[in-house]
Motif scaffolding. Sequence first.
Motif, PDB file in Angstrom:
ATOM      1  N   HIS A   1       0.816  -1.102  -0.057  1.00 41.87           N
ATOM      2  CA  HIS A   1       0.041  -0.066   0.006  1.00 41.87           C
ATOM      3  C   HIS A   1       0.878   1.256  -0.059  1.00 41.87           C
TER       4      HIS A   1
ATOM      5  N   SER B   1      -8.572  -7.554   6.363  1.00 43.69           N
ATOM      6  CA  SER B   1      -9.056  -6.045   7.178  1.00 43.69           C
ATOM      7  C   SER B   1      -8.162  -4.879   6.626  1.00 43.69           C
TER       8      SER B   1
ATOM      9  N   LYS C   1      -6.557  -4.514   3.714  1.00 42.64           N
ATOM     10  CA  LYS C   1      -6.905  -4.153   2.266  1.00 42.64           C
ATOM     11  C   LYS C   1      -8.312  -3.397   2.384  1.00 42.64           C
ATOM     12  N   SER C   2      -9.056  -3.648   3.269  1.00 38.65           N
ATOM     13  CA  SER C   2     -10.304  -2.795   3.233  1.00 38.65           C
ATOM     14  C   SER C   2     -10.253  -1.492   3.839  1.00 38.65           C
ATOM     15  N   ASN C   3      -9.375  -1.222   4.600  1.00 40.25           N
ATOM     16  CA  ASN C   3      -9.268   0.115   5.363  1.00 40.25           C
ATOM     17  C   ASN C   3      -7.776   0.546   5.637  1.00 40.25           C
ATOM     18  N   PRO C   4      -6.710   0.495   4.711  1.00 35.24           N
ATOM     19  CA  PRO C   4      -5.281   0.202   5.034  1.00 35.24           C
ATOM     20  C   PRO C   4      -4.938   1.738   6.001  1.00 35.24           C
ATOM     21  N   THR C   5      -5.553   2.726   5.685  1.00 33.83           N
ATOM     22  CA  THR C   5      -5.212   3.939   6.614  1.00 33.83           C
ATOM     23  C   THR C   5      -5.319   3.774   7.919  1.00 33.83           C
ATOM     24  N   LYS C   6      -6.516   2.948   8.234  1.00 33.40           N
ATOM     25  CA  LYS C   6      -6.583   2.690   9.737  1.00 33.40           C
ATOM     26  C   LYS C   6      -5.573   2.052  10.475  1.00 33.40           C
TER      27      LYS C   6
END
Length: 148
Positions: free
Chosen positions: A55, A70, A72-77
């Motif tokens: 990413h 998880s 991949k669905s929201n990397p910035t988290k």
Amino acid sequence: MKKIIIALFLITSTITVAQSVDYNTKKGYAANGYDVVVYFNGKAIAGKKELSTAHDGVNYKFSTQENLDSFKSNPTKFIPQYGGYCAYAVAVSGKKVSINPETFEIRDGKLYLFYNSGKTNTLDLWTKESPETLQTKADENWKKIRNK
């Protein structure tokens, strides 16, 4: 046509700036190859090469397929603060210092990593001094050093 060219320029500029952040990728991976998702469960576990993804030009390893999904669905988290460098060092000296991937803190839903070697555990210093004040200083310093 002019509006399209301007829009493309803005998109390209944004991508260039976003990718110019200097990440700590010791051993070729963020967090020294530790699973950045599992930190949010209070654990530090090394990831597996076969469960990896990239990413923003940075490689990440995960200990389970579920954690990879998880991320991949929201990397910035899950991305460590300050490019994955020691939060305490960024705050106190404005320098990028490597980390011990087993020394971490989740604060306000964000992952902070710290240096810990010999008699120096910067997580202990961080919590003893004033995490809120240090976090503010680190945020300010990171703006100055993140692209260097």
